[in-house]
Design a protein around this motif. Structure first.
Motif, PDB file in Angstrom:
ATOM      1  N   ALA A 183       6.077  61.663  13.095  1.00 58.39           N
ATOM      2  CA  ALA A 183       7.491  61.256  13.153  1.00 58.39           C
ATOM      3  C   ALA A 183       8.337  62.338  13.803  1.00 58.39           C
ATOM      4  O   ALA A 183       8.282  63.510  13.426  1.00 58.39           O
ATOM      5  N   GLY A 184       9.101  61.938  14.826  1.00 61.26           N
ATOM      6  CA  GLY A 184       9.987  62.878  15.509  1.00 61.26           C
ATOM      7  C   GLY A 184       9.316  63.783  16.521  1.00 61.26           C
ATOM      8  O   GLY A 184       9.978  64.619  17.152  1.00 61.26           O
ATOM      9  N   HIS A 185       8.012  63.644  16.717  1.00 59.05           N
ATOM     10  CA  HIS A 185       7.295  64.504  17.675  1.00 59.05           C
ATOM     11  C   HIS A 185       7.699  64.117  19.094  1.00 59.05           C
ATOM     12  O   HIS A 185       7.600  62.950  19.478  1.00 59.05           O
ATOM     13  N   PRO A 186       8.169  65.067  19.913  1.00 55.40           N
ATOM     14  CA  PRO A 186       8.618  64.725  21.274  1.00 55.40           C
ATOM     15  C   PRO A 186       7.510  64.199  22.176  1.00 55.40           C
ATOM     16  O   PRO A 186       7.776  63.481  23.141  1.00 55.40           O
ATOM     17  N   GLY A 187       6.262  64.547  21.860  1.00 59.34           N
ATOM     18  CA  GLY A 187       5.140  64.079  22.679  1.00 59.34           C
ATOM     19  C   GLY A 187       4.422  62.888  22.088  1.00 59.34           C
ATOM     20  O   GLY A 187       3.238  62.672  22.374  1.00 59.34           O
ATOM     21  N   PHE A 188       5.140  62.091  21.290  1.00 57.12           N
ATOM     22  CA  PHE A 188       4.510  60.973  20.591  1.00 57.12           C
ATOM     23  C   PHE A 188       3.852  59.984  21.549  1.00 57.12           C
ATOM     24  O   PHE A 188       2.756  59.495  21.299  1.00 57.12           O
ATOM     25  N   GLY A 189       4.510  59.671  22.647  1.00 57.79           N
ATOM     26  CA  GLY A 189       3.942  58.737  23.618  1.00 57.79           C
ATOM     27  C   GLY A 189       2.620  59.229  24.171  1.00 57.79           C
ATOM     28  O   GLY A 189       1.697  58.445  24.398  1.00 57.79           O
ATOM     29  N   MET A 190       2.524  60.535  24.385  1.00 56.17           N
ATOM     30  CA  MET A 190       1.283  61.114  24.893  1.00 56.17           C
ATOM     31  C   MET A 190       0.193  61.094  23.826  1.00 56.17           C
ATOM     32  O   MET A 190      -0.990  60.897  24.120  1.00 56.17           O
ATOM     33  N   ILE A 191       0.586  61.283  22.553  1.00 57.00           N
ATOM     34  CA  ILE A 191      -0.378  61.312  21.451  1.00 57.00           C
ATOM     35  C   ILE A 191      -1.041  59.949  21.264  1.00 57.00           C
ATOM     36  O   ILE A 191      -2.240  59.862  20.977  1.00 57.00           O
ATOM     37  N   ILE A 192      -0.272  58.869  21.419  1.00 59.95           N
ATOM     38  CA  ILE A 192      -0.840  57.535  21.178  1.00 59.95           C
ATOM     39  C   ILE A 192      -1.518  56.942  22.409  1.00 59.95           C
ATOM     40  O   ILE A 192      -2.143  55.884  22.317  1.00 59.95           O
ATOM     41  N   LEU A 193      -1.430  57.620  23.558  1.00 62.04           N
ATOM     42  CA  LEU A 193      -2.035  57.089  24.781  1.00 62.04           C
ATOM     43  C   LEU A 193      -3.550  56.892  24.651  1.00 62.04           C
ATOM     44  O   LEU A 193      -4.065  55.837  25.064  1.00 62.04           O
ATOM     45  N   PRO A 194      -4.313  57.851  24.067  1.00 62.58           N
ATOM     46  CA  PRO A 194      -5.759  57.614  23.917  1.00 62.58           C
ATOM     47  C   PRO A 194      -6.079  56.403  23.051  1.00 62.58           C
ATOM     48  O   PRO A 194      -7.054  55.685  23.321  1.00 62.58           O
ATOM     49  N   ILE A 195      -5.278  56.146  22.008  1.00 62.87           N
ATOM     50  CA  ILE A 195      -5.536  54.983  21.149  1.00 62.87           C
ATOM     51  C   ILE A 195      -5.385  53.696  21.962  1.00 62.87           C
ATOM     52  O   ILE A 195      -6.212  52.783  21.857  1.00 62.87           O
ATOM     53  N   ILE A 196      -4.320  53.620  22.744  1.00 63.63           N
ATOM     54  CA  ILE A 196      -4.065  52.414  23.531  1.00 63.63           C
ATOM     55  C   ILE A 196      -5.173  52.205  24.568  1.00 63.63           C
ATOM     56  O   ILE A 196      -5.698  51.100  24.724  1.00 63.63           O
ATOM     57  N   CYS A 197      -5.552  53.280  25.271  1.00 63.18           N
ATOM     58  CA  CYS A 197      -6.605  53.176  26.292  1.00 63.18           C
ATOM     59  C   CYS A 197      -7.939  52.772  25.665  1.00 63.18           C
ATOM     60  O   CYS A 197      -8.612  51.847  26.146  1.00 63.18           O
ATOM     61  N   TYR A 198      -8.312  53.447  24.586  1.00 65.01           N
ATOM     62  CA  TYR A 198      -9.606  53.176  23.950  1.00 65.01           C
ATOM     63  C   TYR A 198      -9.652  51.749  23.424  1.00 65.01           C
ATOM     64  O   TYR A 198     -10.676  51.068  23.542  1.00 65.01           O
ATOM     65  N   ASN A 199      -8.549  51.289  22.863  1.00 61.57           N
ATOM     66  CA  ASN A 199      -8.521  49.944  22.296  1.00 61.57           C
ATOM     67  C   ASN A 199      -8.785  48.887  23.357  1.00 61.57           C
ATOM     68  O   ASN A 199      -9.561  47.950  23.136  1.00 61.57           O
ATOM     69  N   GLN A 200      -8.150  49.019  24.511  1.00 61.69           N
ATOM     70  CA  GLN A 200      -8.326  48.018  25.563  1.00 61.69           C
ATOM     71  C   GLN A 200      -9.744  48.068  26.136  1.00 61.69           C
ATOM     72  O   GLN A 200     -10.352  47.027  26.416  1.00 61.69           O
ATOM     73  N   ILE A 201     -10.287  49.279  26.276  1.00 58.17           N
ATOM     74  CA  ILE A 201     -11.652  49.415  26.801  1.00 58.17           C
ATOM     75  C   ILE A 201     -12.656  48.833  25.819  1.00 58.17           C
ATOM     76  O   ILE A 201     -13.602  48.137  26.214  1.00 58.17           O
ATOM     77  N   GLN A 202     -12.464  49.080  24.502  1.00 56.02           N
ATOM     78  CA  GLN A 202     -13.424  48.588  23.517  1.00 56.02           C
ATOM     79  C   GLN A 202     -13.417  47.055  23.448  1.00 56.02           C
ATOM     80  O   GLN A 202     -14.450  46.439  23.174  1.00 56.02           O
ATOM     81  N   ILE A 203     -12.284  46.440  23.720  1.00 61.64           N
ATOM     82  CA  ILE A 203     -12.218  44.974  23.720  1.00 61.64           C
ATOM     83  C   ILE A 203     -12.996  44.402  24.914  1.00 61.64           C
ATOM     84  O   ILE A 203     -13.793  43.469  24.779  1.00 61.64           O
ATOM     85  N   LEU A 204     -12.781  44.980  26.100  1.00 60.73           N
ATOM     86  CA  LEU A 204     -13.468  44.498  27.299  1.00 60.73           C
ATOM     87  C   LEU A 204     -14.983  44.699  27.198  1.00 60.73           C
ATOM     88  O   LEU A 204     -15.767  43.783  27.454  1.00 60.73           O
ATOM     89  N   VAL A 205     -15.385  45.913  26.804  1.00 62.08           N
ATOM     90  CA  VAL A 205     -16.816  46.216  26.693  1.00 62.08           C
ATOM     91  C   VAL A 205     -17.437  45.439  25.535  1.00 62.08           C
ATOM     92  O   VAL A 205     -18.566  44.945  25.638  1.00 62.08           O
ATOM     93  N   GLY A 206     -16.692  45.307  24.426  1.00 64.73           N
ATOM     94  CA  GLY A 206     -17.212  44.582  23.271  1.00 64.73           C
ATOM     95  C   GLY A 206     -17.510  43.132  23.585  1.00 64.73           C
ATOM     96  O   GLY A 206     -18.529  42.579  23.145  1.00 64.73           O
ATOM     97  N   ALA A 207     -16.631  42.486  24.353  1.00 63.38           N
ATOM     98  CA  ALA A 207     -16.852  41.084  24.719  1.00 63.38           C
ATOM     99  C   ALA A 207     -18.126  40.937  25.558  1.00 63.38           C
ATOM    100  O   ALA A 207     -18.931  40.023  25.341  1.00 63.38           O
ATOM    101  N   ALA A 208     -18.313  41.854  26.504  1.00 68.98           N
ATOM    102  CA  ALA A 208     -19.511  41.805  27.344  1.00 68.98           C
ATOM    103  C   ALA A 208     -20.767  42.082  26.526  1.00 68.98           C
ATOM    104  O   ALA A 208     -21.803  41.432  26.705  1.00 68.98           O
ATOM    105  N   LEU A 209     -20.687  43.042  25.591  1.00 64.53           N
ATOM    106  CA  LEU A 209     -21.844  43.386  24.767  1.00 64.53           C
ATOM    107  C   LEU A 209     -22.211  42.242  23.818  1.00 64.53           C
ATOM    108  O   LEU A 209     -23.396  41.962  23.598  1.00 64.53           O
ATOM    109  N   ALA A 210     -21.205  41.574  23.264  1.00 61.36           N
ATOM    110  CA  ALA A 210     -21.475  40.435  22.374  1.00 61.36           C
ATOM    111  C   ALA A 210     -22.203  39.329  23.128  1.00 61.36           C
ATOM    112  O   ALA A 210     -23.151  38.716  22.598  1.00 61.36           O
ATOM    113  N   ARG A 211     -21.772  39.050  24.356  1.00 64.22           N
ATOM    114  CA  ARG A 211     -22.452  38.029  25.166  1.00 64.22           C
ATOM    115  C   ARG A 211     -23.896  38.436  25.456  1.00 64.22           C
ATOM    116  O   ARG A 211     -24.802  37.598  25.467  1.00 64.22           O
ATOM    117  N   ARG A 212     -24.099  39.733  25.668  1.00 62.85           N
ATOM    118  CA  ARG A 212     -25.468  40.215  25.948  1.00 62.85           C
ATOM    119  C   ARG A 212     -26.364  40.035  24.725  1.00 62.85           C
ATOM    120  O   ARG A 212     -27.537  39.672  24.861  1.00 62.85           O
TER     121      ARG A 212
END
Length: 321
Positions: free
Chosen positions: A285-314
């Motif tokens: 809370a109140g951290h000036p670099g908050f947007g940078m801190i949450i960037l890995p979560i957002i990136c990883y989440n989208q990648i895991q959805i794309l890869v997960g869908a392909a892996l489930a089909r496999r």
């Protein structure tokens, strides 16, 4: 095979773009922050009310698999992200490195873990139990593990006592209150499963817009070069590939059957955006670099959805008939 982003991914990107072009400032930003804190408390209240005790008991007997998934989520993954801190500040900014440490200690994703396990014909009851338990215990484990990683790397700017107090007041208490009222609220939530998912997404969008507004005002895009963004995406992909390979290999070494292996692969490799962003709002809370801190979560989440869908089909294509 075409990998297409889901609609929510595009909405998330639109929220980041809107915050970059029209960031909230002054009084608007203050009210947005208060609204976000209230929305997070209500979110965990709803999650508490929606948690079924019978559902948890249904998978709780498979303790070996649950311990295995918990070890992947809260032990192996944090150890994997620890070396990333060494890339800062030469290759990536310190706040981005802190975001990777935070990514490492997050609980497993619930909805996508269960959905992909079901799609791949895995052990769905075990996935439900593990993912739900991961999020419940994650509210307590995540702050402690983050504190441990931060003290190991020597990063500053993290007020542990304040964060723990906020976790109790804004997350644990609403969650416990909601679960205590499940007898009255649970049946309605069970009949309207889409309500919780839509509310989760609304809170995520609110947090993302407010976080990037704050960070844009603090000079996010001046402090975050394109090379760092590309490196962050590459690191997220590398982490996921390593986790998937490690989980598959260890599952087979441990003697789990195919259905249990599928549950372990999807639950053990995923990280929760739905829990991660609200907890980040409390912890940083109140951290000036908050947007940078949450960037890995957002990136990883989208990648895991794309890869997960392909892996489930496999998994489906390779399943014995």
């Amino acid at each position: 095979m075409r990998l297409r982003p889901d609609p929510f991914t595009l909405i998330l990107l639109a929220a980041i773009l809107a915050a970059s072009l029209w960031p909230s400032e002054g009084t608007t930003a203050e009210w947005l922050g208060r609204l976000g804190s209230l929305a997070v408390a209500v979110l965990f209240f709803i999650h508490g009310a929606a948690l079924s005790r019978d559902q948890i008991r249904a998978g709780a007997t498979h303790w070996r698999l649950h311990l295995f998934i918990a070890a992947l989520t809260f032990l192996f993954f944090p150890l994997l992200v620890l070396p990333i801190d060494g890339l800062a500040p030469r290759w990536i900014p310190k706040d981005l490195a802190l975001g990777f440490l935070y990514l490492g200690v997050l609980p497993s994703a619930v909805s996508s873990s269960i959905a992909f396990t079901a799609m791949a014909r895995g052990n769905v009851p075990a996935a439900v139990c593990s993912a739900a338990a991961s999020n419940v215990f994650g509210m307590m484990l995540t702050p402690f593990l983050l504190m441990l990683l931060v003290s190991t790397t020597g990063d500053g700017g993290f007020d542990t006592l304040q964060a723990l107090r906020d976790i109790v007041l804004q997350l644990l208490l609403p969650f416990a209150l909601g679960h205590g009222l499940r007898h009255w609220l649970g049946p309605w939530l069970d009949r309207h499963p889409g309500f919780s998912a839509r509310y989760d997404q609304g809170v995520i969008l609110l947090i993302v817009y407010a976080a990037f507004s704050q960070s844009v005002a603090s000079g996010l895009w001046q402090q975050l070069p394109v090379t760092a963004i590309v490196l962050a995406v590459a690191l997220c992909l590398l982490l996921l590939v390593i986790l998937l390979a490690l989980t598959t290999w260890l599952s087979r070494r441990a003697g789990f059957n195919r259905a249990d292996e599928i549950a372990a692969v999807f639950c053990g490799s995923k990280k929760s955006l739905a829990s991660g962003l609200p907890m980040a709002k409390v912890l940083f809370a109140g951290h000036p670099g908050f947007g940078m801190i949450i960037l890995p979560i957002i990136c990883y989440n989208q990648i895991q959805i794309l890869v997960g869908a392909a892996l489930a089909r496999r998994y489906v294509q390779s399943s014995p008939h």
